[in-house]
Write a protein that holds these residues in place. Structure first.
Motif, short mmCIF file in Angstrom:
data_model
loop_
_atom_site.label_atom_id
_atom_site.label_comp_id
_atom_site.label_asym_id
_atom_site.label_seq_id
_atom_site.Cartn_x
_atom_site.Cartn_y
_atom_site.Cartn_z
N ILE A 193 89.73 19.64 55.41
CA ILE A 193 89.29 20.85 54.70
C ILE A 193 89.54 20.71 53.21
CG2 ILE A 193 89.68 23.33 54.45
CD1 ILE A 193 90.38 23.39 57.43
N VAL A 194 90.70 20.15 52.86
CA VAL A 194 91.02 19.93 51.45
C VAL A 194 90.02 18.95 50.82
CG1 VAL A 194 92.74 19.03 49.84
CG2 VAL A 194 93.46 20.44 51.78
N GLN A 195 89.69 17.90 51.55
CA GLN A 195 88.73 16.91 51.04
C GLN A 195 87.36 17.54 50.82
OE1 GLN A 195 88.41 13.38 53.45
NE2 GLN A 195 86.85 12.46 52.13
N ILE A 196 86.93 18.38 51.78
CA ILE A 196 85.64 19.07 51.63
C ILE A 196 85.68 19.97 50.40
CG2 ILE A 196 84.16 20.84 52.66
CD1 ILE A 196 84.97 19.66 55.41
N TYR A 197 86.79 20.67 50.22
CA TYR A 197 86.94 21.55 49.06
C TYR A 197 86.76 20.78 47.76
CZ TYR A 197 89.01 24.78 45.74
OH TYR A 197 89.21 25.59 44.65
N ARG A 198 87.39 19.62 47.67
CA ARG A 198 87.29 18.82 46.45
C ARG A 198 85.86 18.32 46.23
NH1 ARG A 198 92.22 17.83 44.28
NH2 ARG A 198 94.06 17.95 45.62
N GLU A 199 85.19 17.93 47.31
CA GLU A 199 83.81 17.45 47.21
C GLU A 199 82.87 18.58 46.78
OE1 GLU A 199 82.74 14.45 47.40
OE2 GLU A 199 84.30 13.31 48.45
N ALA A 200 83.14 19.79 47.28
CA ALA A 200 82.22 20.91 47.08
C ALA A 200 82.45 21.66 45.78
CB ALA A 200 82.33 21.87 48.25
N LYS A 201 83.50 21.31 45.04
CA LYS A 201 83.95 22.19 43.95
C LYS A 201 82.94 22.32 42.80
CE LYS A 201 86.72 18.67 41.53
NZ LYS A 201 88.09 18.32 41.10
N ASP A 202 82.01 21.36 42.65
CA ASP A 202 81.08 21.44 41.52
C ASP A 202 79.78 22.18 41.85
OD1 ASP A 202 82.70 20.07 39.67
OD2 ASP A 202 82.13 18.15 40.56
N ASN A 203 79.22 21.94 43.04
CA ASN A 203 77.87 22.43 43.31
C ASN A 203 77.70 23.24 44.59
OD1 ASN A 203 76.70 21.08 40.99
ND2 ASN A 203 76.92 19.17 42.12
N CYS A 204 78.71 23.31 45.45
CA CYS A 204 78.54 23.98 46.75
C CYS A 204 79.49 25.17 46.85
CB CYS A 204 78.79 23.00 47.89
SG CYS A 204 77.73 21.54 47.83
N ARG A 205 79.13 26.25 46.21
CA ARG A 205 80.01 27.42 46.10
C ARG A 205 80.34 28.03 47.46
NH1 ARG A 205 80.84 30.38 41.61
NH2 ARG A 205 81.70 32.46 41.84
N ASP A 206 79.33 28.17 48.33
CA ASP A 206 79.55 28.79 49.64
C ASP A 206 80.58 28.01 50.45
OD1 ASP A 206 77.72 30.70 49.00
OD2 ASP A 206 76.10 29.87 50.20
N ILE A 207 80.49 26.69 50.39
CA ILE A 207 81.42 25.85 51.15
C ILE A 207 82.81 25.94 50.54
CG2 ILE A 207 81.96 23.46 51.80
CD1 ILE A 207 78.94 22.97 52.01
N ARG A 208 82.91 25.99 49.21
CA ARG A 208 84.22 26.12 48.57
C ARG A 208 84.91 27.40 49.01
NH1 ARG A 208 82.13 26.39 42.86
NH2 ARG A 208 84.24 26.89 42.20
N ILE A 209 84.15 28.49 49.07
CA ILE A 209 84.73 29.77 49.46
C ILE A 209 85.22 29.72 50.90
CG2 ILE A 209 84.18 32.20 49.93
CD1 ILE A 209 82.39 32.12 47.42
N GLU A 210 84.45 29.06 51.77
CA GLU A 210 84.87 28.93 53.17
C GLU A 210 86.19 28.16 53.26
OE1 GLU A 210 83.78 30.25 55.84
OE2 GLU A 210 81.88 31.10 55.17
N CYS A 211 86.34 27.12 52.44
CA CYS A 211 87.58 26.34 52.44
C CYS A 211 88.76 27.21 52.01
CB CYS A 211 87.46 25.15 51.49
SG CYS A 211 86.29 23.88 52.01
N ILE A 212 88.56 27.99 50.95
CA ILE A 212 89.61 28.85 50.42
C ILE A 212 90.05 29.87 51.47
CG2 ILE A 212 90.05 30.74 48.79
CD1 ILE A 212 90.32 28.17 47.44
N GLU A 213 89.10 30.40 52.24
CA GLU A 213 89.39 31.50 53.14
C GLU A 213 89.81 31.04 54.54
OE1 GLU A 213 85.90 33.97 52.87
OE2 GLU A 213 86.68 35.00 51.10
#
Length: 305
Positions: A193-213
Motif C-alpha cells: 500500500i505504501v509503494q502504491i501511494y508513492r507511485e500514485a502521488k503525482d498523477n493518481c489522486r483517487d488512488i492516493r486518497i484510498e491509500c491514505i484512508e
C-alpha cells in the motif's frame, strides 16, 4: 422467473437459470432473502465447473463479478458458498487459471461475509493467506498501471488495471476493519500500500486518497513505512490542498488511536512505545511543525473548523 425455473424438475434450463441469477446480482442493489440462496448456489456451481477450463475464463469472470456485488450487510449461510469459493481460490493459487478481476471478485465476495461470520477470519488469514495473495496481486498492478500518465493524458478515462486496484482497496478496507488476527504476511501487504501511494502521488489522486484512508493499525503503519510517506505528502502539498488535509486527518487518527487505553499492561506498554517512536520520527524530520502549520492555515482559510 428465477423461482419458477429453479422449481422445475425435469425440464430445468440450467443455462437460463444461471444467466438470470447473474443479471439479478449485476442489476440490483437490494436483494431478496428468498433469491440469494438460489442465485449464490447456482452461480458458484457453474463457476466451479467452468473454472477448470481456460476457454471459459471470461464467463467465470462475469459469474464472480456478479457475486462480488452482494452487499457485506447481507448474511449468507456458510454451507451455500464456503467450500466452493475456497476451491475456486485454492485452485487458482495452484494453477493461476483465472483473470485478475475474477480473483479479486472471489476475494471480495468472501471478505464481505466476515462482517456477520467471524469464524471466516481464520480461513481468510491463515488457510487462504489473504495478505500474501493480495500483496501478489497489488505488486502485479503496480507494474501494470501507467503511473506517469497525467490527468490531461488520461482524458477522464481509467485503465482496467486501475479499476481492479480501486476494487482491491474496497476489499482491503473491510479486511483491515474486520480481521483482528494477523500473520507474518501482513507487513508485506502494508508495504504494498505504501509503494502504491508513492507511485500514485503525482498523477493518481483517487488512488492516493484510498491509500491514505486504509484502516490499518498505527504500529503496522510505522513498520510498513506509511508514516514517512504521509509525512512527505504534507511537506509537498499546498495548505489548501485536499491531500494535505487528508494527511493531517491521518495523523490525528493515528494519535487518537495511540491515546486509547490498552486492554492490559503489555498492550499499554506497546502502545506507549509506538507513540514514542512516532513522536520521535515527527520531531526528527520536522513533520510536527508542518502538521500544526497545515491545521492553523486551514482553519484561517475556513477549510476546516
Amino acid at each position: 422467473m428465477i423461482i419458477e425455473e429453479n422449481e422445475m424438475k425435469e425440464e430445468k434450463n440450467e443455462t437460463l437459470l444461471v444467466d438470470l441469477c447473474e443479471y439479478y446480482f449485476l442489476l440490483n442493489s437490494v436483494f431478496s432473502s428468498e433469491l440469494i440462496p438460489i442465485c449464490v448456489s447456482h452461480i458458484l456451481k457453474e463457476a466451479l465447473n467452468k473454472g477448470l477450463k481456460e476457454e471459459a475464463q471470461k464467463e467465470v469472470e462475469m459469474f464472480l463479478l456478479a457475486l462480488s456485488c452482494i452487499s457485506q450487510f447481507f448474511f449468507i449461510e456458510q454451507k451455500l458458498y464456503l467450500n466452493e469459493i475456497k476451491d475456486i481460490i485454492q485452485y487458482h493459487q495452484e494453477h493461476h487459471n483465472m483473470t485478475h478481476l475474477s480473483y479479486q471478485s472471489a476475494w471480495q465476495f468472501l471478505i464481505r461475509r466476515i462482517l456477520y461470520d467471524r469464524s471466516l477470519e481464520e480461513v481468510v488469514v491463515n488457510e487462504l493467506h489473504f495478505a500474501r495473495e493480495a500483496s501478489r496481486e497489488l505488486e502485479w498492478l503496480i507494474q501494470c498501471v501507467d503511473w506517469k500518465r497525467t490527468k490531461e493524458e488520461r482524458g477522464g478515462k481509467i485503465e482496467k488495471e486501475e479499476i481492479i486496484l480501486l476494487r482491491w482497496f474496497k476489499t482491503l478496507e473491510i479486511y483491515f476493519r474486520s480481521c483482528l488476527s494477523k500473520n507474518e504476511e501482513f507487513a508485506m501487504l502494508v508495504g504494498c500500500i505504501v509503494q502504491i501511494y508513492r507511485e500514485a502521488k503525482d498523477n493518481c489522486r483517487d488512488i492516493r486518497i484510498e491509500c491514505i484512508e486504509s484502516n490499518v493499525k498505527v504500529d503496522d503503519l510505522l513498520k510498513g513505512g506509511a508514516i514517512n510517506a504521509v509525512s512527505e505528502e504534507i511537506q509537498r502539498s499546498l495548505f489548501n490542498d485536499e491531500m494535505a488535509l487528508k494527511c493531517t486527518s491521518f495523523f490525528m487518527f493515528a494519535l487518537r488511536k495511540l491515546k486509547e487505553k490498552g486492554n492490559d499492561e503489555i498492550e499499554e506498554e506497546e502502545r506507549n512505545a509506538t507513540k514514542m517512536k512516532m513522536f520521535e520520527k515527527m520531531e526528527e524530520e520536522g513533520y510536527e511543525d508542518c502538521i500544526i502549520g497545515t491545521l492553523i492555515l486551514s482553519r484561517k482559510k475556513g477549510i476546516i473548523t
